[in-house]
Design a protein around this motif. Structure first.
Motif, PDB file in Angstrom:
ATOM      1  N   GLN B 192       0.850  -1.200   0.000  1.00 23.30           N
ATOM      2  CA  GLN B 192       0.000   0.000   0.000  1.00 23.30           C
ATOM      3  C   GLN B 192       0.886   1.250   0.000  1.00 23.30           C
ATOM      4  OE1 GLN B 192      -0.323  -2.441   2.407  1.00 23.30           O
ATOM      5  NE2 GLN B 192       1.155  -1.528   3.812  1.00 23.30           N
ATOM      6  N   ASP B 193       0.261   2.391  -0.211  1.00 22.77           N
ATOM      7  CA  ASP B 193       0.958   3.682  -0.184  1.00 22.77           C
ATOM      8  C   ASP B 193       1.804   3.834   1.065  1.00 22.77           C
ATOM      9  OD1 ASP B 193      -0.644   4.377  -2.331  1.00 22.77           O
ATOM     10  OD2 ASP B 193      -1.174   6.325  -1.493  1.00 22.77           O
ATOM     11  N   GLY B 194       2.997   4.329   0.924  1.00 19.53           N
ATOM     12  CA  GLY B 194       3.750   4.777   2.081  1.00 19.53           C
ATOM     13  C   GLY B 194       3.152   6.070   2.618  1.00 19.53           C
ATOM     14  N   PHE B 195       3.658   6.493   3.771  1.00 20.95           N
ATOM     15  CA  PHE B 195       3.142   7.668   4.477  1.00 20.95           C
ATOM     16  C   PHE B 195       3.840   8.885   3.897  1.00 20.95           C
ATOM     17  CE2 PHE B 195       2.413   9.820   8.770  1.00 20.95           C
ATOM     18  CZ  PHE B 195       1.026   9.719   8.728  1.00 20.95           C
ATOM     19  N   GLY B 196       3.470   9.237   2.671  1.00 19.29           N
ATOM     20  CA  GLY B 196       4.202  10.276   1.962  1.00 19.29           C
ATOM     21  C   GLY B 196       3.360  11.498   1.658  1.00 19.29           C
ATOM     22  N   PHE B 197       3.759  12.622   2.212  1.00 14.53           N
ATOM     23  CA  PHE B 197       3.036  13.865   1.955  1.00 14.53           C
ATOM     24  C   PHE B 197       3.929  15.035   2.337  1.00 14.53           C
ATOM     25  CE2 PHE B 197       2.361  14.669   6.417  1.00 14.53           C
ATOM     26  CZ  PHE B 197       2.373  13.397   6.966  1.00 14.53           C
ATOM     27  N   ALA B 198       3.652  16.164   1.705  1.00 17.34           N
ATOM     28  CA  ALA B 198       4.294  17.404   2.099  1.00 17.34           C
ATOM     29  C   ALA B 198       3.370  18.075   3.106  1.00 17.34           C
ATOM     30  CB  ALA B 198       4.507  18.301   0.878  1.00 17.34           C
ATOM     31  N   PRO B 199       3.833  18.215   4.365  1.00 15.68           N
ATOM     32  CA  PRO B 199       2.952  18.799   5.386  1.00 15.68           C
ATOM     33  C   PRO B 199       2.577  20.225   4.995  1.00 15.68           C
ATOM     34  CG  PRO B 199       4.957  17.880   6.375  1.00 15.68           C
ATOM     35  CD  PRO B 199       5.170  17.908   4.896  1.00 15.68           C
ATOM     36  N   ASP B 200       1.342  20.574   5.200  1.00 22.08           N
ATOM     37  CA  ASP B 200       0.882  21.900   4.807  1.00 22.08           C
ATOM     38  C   ASP B 200      -0.341  22.245   5.645  1.00 22.08           C
ATOM     39  OD1 ASP B 200      -0.535  24.024   3.382  1.00 22.08           O
ATOM     40  OD2 ASP B 200       0.960  23.660   1.833  1.00 22.08           O
ATOM     41  N   PRO B 201      -0.317  23.427   6.271  1.00 18.70           N
ATOM     42  CA  PRO B 201      -1.471  23.797   7.103  1.00 18.70           C
ATOM     43  C   PRO B 201      -2.776  23.827   6.305  1.00 18.70           C
ATOM     44  CG  PRO B 201       0.314  25.420   7.282  1.00 18.70           C
ATOM     45  CD  PRO B 201       0.740  24.437   6.250  1.00 18.70           C
ATOM     46  N   ALA B 202      -2.686  24.091   5.031  1.00 14.10           N
ATOM     47  CA  ALA B 202      -3.900  24.152   4.220  1.00 14.10           C
ATOM     48  C   ALA B 202      -4.348  22.762   3.795  1.00 14.10           C
ATOM     49  CB  ALA B 202      -3.658  25.019   2.987  1.00 14.10           C
ATOM     50  N   GLY B 203      -3.637  21.746   4.247  1.00 12.60           N
ATOM     51  CA  GLY B 203      -3.966  20.373   3.834  1.00 12.60           C
ATOM     52  C   GLY B 203      -2.695  19.704   3.348  1.00 12.60           C
ATOM     53  N   HIS B 204      -2.289  18.642   4.036  1.00 12.31           N
ATOM     54  CA  HIS B 204      -1.072  17.940   3.635  1.00 12.31           C
ATOM     55  C   HIS B 204      -1.222  17.490   2.185  1.00 12.31           C
ATOM     56  CE1 HIS B 204      -0.363  18.344   7.796  1.00 12.31           C
ATOM     57  NE2 HIS B 204      -1.111  17.346   8.186  1.00 12.31           N
ATOM     58  N   VAL B 205      -0.137  17.601   1.427  1.00 13.13           N
ATOM     59  CA  VAL B 205      -0.194  17.301  -0.008  1.00 13.13           C
ATOM     60  C   VAL B 205       0.391  15.917  -0.268  1.00 13.13           C
ATOM     61  CG1 VAL B 205       0.505  18.069  -2.308  1.00 13.13           C
ATOM     62  CG2 VAL B 205       0.039  19.752  -0.499  1.00 13.13           C
ATOM     63  N   ILE B 249       7.160  -1.651   8.274  1.00 13.95           N
ATOM     64  CA  ILE B 249       8.311  -1.316   7.434  1.00 13.95           C
ATOM     65  C   ILE B 249       7.884  -0.161   6.530  1.00 13.95           C
ATOM     66  CG2 ILE B 249       9.954  -2.175   5.708  1.00 13.95           C
ATOM     67  CD1 ILE B 249      10.224  -3.868   8.140  1.00 13.95           C
ATOM     68  N   GLY B 250       8.561   0.973   6.687  1.00 12.86           N
ATOM     69  CA  GLY B 250       8.185   2.165   5.933  1.00 12.86           C
ATOM     70  C   GLY B 250       8.710   2.163   4.505  1.00 12.86           C
ATOM     71  N   HIS B 251       8.331   3.184   3.749  1.00 18.93           N
ATOM     72  CA  HIS B 251       8.719   3.237   2.339  1.00 18.93           C
ATOM     73  C   HIS B 251      10.229   3.423   2.156  1.00 18.93           C
ATOM     74  CE1 HIS B 251       7.416   7.779   2.284  1.00 18.93           C
ATOM     75  NE2 HIS B 251       8.356   7.563   3.150  1.00 18.93           N
ATOM     76  N   ASN B 252      10.737   2.768   1.138  1.00 25.30           N
ATOM     77  CA  ASN B 252      12.154   2.875   0.744  1.00 25.30           C
ATOM     78  C   ASN B 252      13.107   2.140   1.684  1.00 25.30           C
ATOM     79  OD1 ASN B 252      10.904   4.743  -0.920  1.00 25.30           O
ATOM     80  ND2 ASN B 252      11.841   6.529   0.037  1.00 25.30           N
ATOM     81  N   VAL B 253      12.575   1.497   2.690  1.00 28.08           N
ATOM     82  CA  VAL B 253      13.458   0.752   3.597  1.00 28.08           C
ATOM     83  C   VAL B 253      14.104  -0.403   2.831  1.00 28.08           C
ATOM     84  CG1 VAL B 253      13.416  -0.862   5.557  1.00 28.08           C
ATOM     85  CG2 VAL B 253      12.290   1.378   5.725  1.00 28.08           C
ATOM     86  N   ARG B 254      15.354  -0.654   3.130  1.00 29.20           N
ATOM     87  CA  ARG B 254      16.003  -1.851   2.581  1.00 29.20           C
ATOM     88  C   ARG B 254      16.503  -2.705   3.729  1.00 29.20           C
ATOM     89  NH1 ARG B 254      19.928   1.256  -0.797  1.00 29.20           N
ATOM     90  NH2 ARG B 254      21.202  -0.598  -0.473  1.00 29.20           N
ATOM     91  N   VAL B 255      15.950  -3.887   3.821  1.00 32.75           N
ATOM     92  CA  VAL B 255      16.341  -4.841   4.859  1.00 32.75           C
ATOM     93  C   VAL B 255      17.217  -5.891   4.191  1.00 32.75           C
ATOM     94  CG1 VAL B 255      15.486  -6.564   6.502  1.00 32.75           C
ATOM     95  CG2 VAL B 255      14.179  -4.458   6.114  1.00 32.75           C
ATOM     96  N   GLY B 256      18.360  -6.184   4.808  1.00 33.10           N
ATOM     97  CA  GLY B 256      19.312  -7.124   4.208  1.00 33.10           C
ATOM     98  C   GLY B 256      18.878  -8.575   4.305  1.00 33.10           C
TER      99      GLY B 256
END
Lengths: 341, 341, 341
Positions: B192-205, B249-256
């Motif tokens: 699923q989507d990672g927790f990715g957004f640009a924080p913004d008081p007018a609404g996270h993007v 496990i968050g986005h872009n993580v690399r586990v060996g």
């Protein structure tokens, strides 16, 4: 380059067009017509890609990037490689996010109602909804137009879901009202009984949980997160709040607008988070607290008392971050002294 | 004695045979033909059972066990009850594990495709797969031979799953590639989507998440764990890594390769774990860290900085375990002094 | 006032009747016939509502409440508003809970068997059960009378579930025996493999998990919690224990009677909790520990050693709560001194 099996680019775009989409402006001399084929992080970007820079930790990567162009704050523009075409923005990451959305818009919902879904005759389903296989929509539930319901998801009796929501697979909703444009990731559990009982050695006595969960517009709820319904008052999630995976929200909690709760954080019953509170991963809030607007809680904080608005707290018991690190420093110094004596 | 409703023993075996299966050898005088009916822990083992000893904490139980025979390291052999038949091994627990697999092999997958499953015509299903009721396999997905898909599980568009995998009930997979012999327990959420957004008081993007999850061969993923897809790069789980329940496990993580992540641990975005990193329960890793190969993180560690290869860290902020316990000791001493003054 | 879409009151009741239901008695002068229309917390209660008071933090709200009557301990009765009708009880919250159950009894299970459910011919389903859409009940499973099985839930082979249980949506049960009157909330995972392997650089070696999960009567298990089956011994949950959401219970753990495990807590393998142990949110227990009866663990405690019966522990590593706060105080004092020097 995103895997074309999963992601289709809407590009290319001209650089000038992207500046407009992102709310930025081109640095002079501007090459409005420069073709941008894709987006990529600093390190991975190649010719034809747009990238962004907003963390000085990556300054070397910024100077060395092979990207065709970069989004950057005006104050950092001078650090760019000579001749690099730039989009200037006061909020480079937001600008980049908007541009990324142009390249990779969320896939539209393709309206459909799978024949296997069990939809009660008294449920009201808006237009252009997508209902995936094995979804269950119980009596009296209402689903707004343009909303997608994932496979196997259960929308309980009389639950109301707004317009343009995206609800993933295996979600269960009961005793709740969900606003518009809400995203709920797979496996989230919303509206079940809170953890309410009177402890008793002869058998804990269940307290009926007769509140709801109210989820405002534009909320995001992560995979396998759990939000219990209120005991009497409602449990409320404010507009535009983002909740990550495996987060627990107890009964009667009120989360303000625009809050951020990172993965595996938990909020105990009846605690109130003001607007724009941000909690890192694995933060825990005790019950019945008031957390002021804009407060920030560092990852793993254990919050045992109220937090004033705008403060950053850390540690367990949580305290102002400066005090926390002062204690860490004092203790390290003492431990070192102890060993050299 | 395991409940025969759930577990069928393939025994009995002769002791000599078991030594071979486990890669050990019989101590002299050897009774190769001794019948071993079952396996059991030291305390519970009775006549006819094989047990093992590898933790001196249980020395008394080792001496007193009623077991017929025991797997043990050569260095501990002299501590056994006189006359106890022994299988010697440099890795007693591994030897015992292999023997236990002989007694209780994983039940074979019985190929079947339940008529209720919804399988897109363009999906490719290998031979000898088992598809349980209400599974959903979307367009273009590929499932390797001999793989089992649990009830209600959703395999998203174009997802690739390798051979001989075991995927439990109510799992959701999207935007991911899964290797061979991977086990995914019920309720895990992958891609699923990672927790990715640009924080913004007018609404996270929202920032489009255009990477994948890549799961290598022989990986184990626990119940209700969550693995987000990459934001641009992929999220990668290395071969032979074991992930317990409720892990994030968050986005872009690399586990060996060969890593161990115990229950309720979490890895924030873009952190890289080298091979054979082991994290205890409820460990949290901040984002963008590098954890060296073989590093060990004690339960509940809060890792806020890089960890060198081979080190054991503890506490929050995590530090070398020796330093951590030195601080604990110093503080306890000071607190005691404070009270006796 | 609870939302009538979701909750129907069985009221009104007369005050005298409610005193009897709650096991309390009316304070003199008693108005047995006073009509009570509803229940509500102190702050929200209006005329016609019954409320309760048991936390002096809310003393002002107690004096100012608009409620028609209040449940209170005898020792606090004198603090009530003059003339307020009172139900006296030694356990006001329990009394209130019993009264709340009278107003809002758990909705009865409406017996039904949805035609889409897949029920093996050899499964035995008791009378008056409710089986929701897309449930799967495998061969040889037994479900007691009056039990509800939620949508999509999977009851594995030969699993036994007792009478009058309520199992939510998307639960998976395998290798387990469940008692009577057990509630399992959506998404809980019970009976999957424990995290058992012999670590090995050439590939961790799986240890067959040949124990069960045994869940006693009157247990409550929260949403998305996970309980692994035993490795050889069973994993056991004692009667009347309440487990909150997102809790992890490892293999071989034995939890006593009447325990309370708050959200996101985790118990590592083979640890034994005595009766009436209470663990706060995000508590972690290491493996192979003995936690004495009645012990209490403060939220976020990291329990690394045995805890004596009746003690309250706090911190990580966990220690007696008095020692913990003494250390907190000492450290704060030292840190302050350090800055004023």
């Amino acid at each position: 380059m995103p895997d074309p099996r999963f992601f289709q680019s809407s590009g290319p775009f001209r650089l000038g067009e992207l500046a407009g989409i992102g709310g930025g402006r081109l640095a002079e001399p501007a090459d409005e017509g420069l073709q941008i084929g894709n987006i990529a992080p600093l390190q991975d970007a190649g010719p034809g890609d747009l990238t962004f820079f907003d963390n000085r930790k990556y300054l070397d990567a910024f100077r060395d990037t092979a990207a065709a162009a970069c989004v950057v704050a005006e104050k950092d523009a001078a650090r760019a490689r000579a001749g690099m075409p730039l989009i200037l923005s006061e909020t480079p990451y937001k600008t980049f996010a908007l541009i990324a959305q142009a390249f990779y818009p969320r896939p539209a919902i393709e309206p459909a109602r799978h024949e296997s879904a069990v939809i009660a005759p008294s449920a009201v389903i808006g237009e252009d909804c997508r209902i995936d296989p094995f979804a269950v929509i119980e009596a009296g539930a209402e689903i707004g137009a343009g909303t997608a319901i994932g496979a196997g998801t259960v929308i309980g009796r009389r639950v109301v879901v707004g317009r343009d929501c995206r609800i993933g697979a295996h979600v269960s909703l009961s005793h709740c009202l969900v606003g518009d444009r809400v995203t709920i990731h797979p496996g989230a559990r919303i509206g079940q009984d809170g953890f309410g009982f009177a402890p008793d050695p002869a058998g804990h006595v269940r307290v009926p949980q007769i509140g709801r969960v109210v989820i405002s517009d534009d909320v995001e709820i992560g995979a396998n997160s759990t939000i219990d319904r209120g005991a009497g008052p409602d449990t409320v999630i404010g507009a535009g709040t983002w909740i990550d995976n495996l987060v627990q929200i107890g009964h009667n909690v009120r989360v303000g607008r625009g809050c951020i709760l990172v993965a595996q954080s938990g909020v105990s019953g009846s605690t109130v988070l003001g607007d724009f509170v941000a909690a890192g991963g694995q933060v825990g809030f005790a019950g019945h607290l008031k957390i002021g607007a804009g407060a920030q809680l560092a990852a793993k904080a254990g919050v045992m008392s109220d937090v004033p608005a705008g403060e950053t707290y850390c540690g367990a018991p949580a305290q102002p971050i400066r005090d926390f690190f002062r204690e860490v420093a004092v203790l390290r110094r003492l431990a070192k002294k102890g060993t050299t004596k």
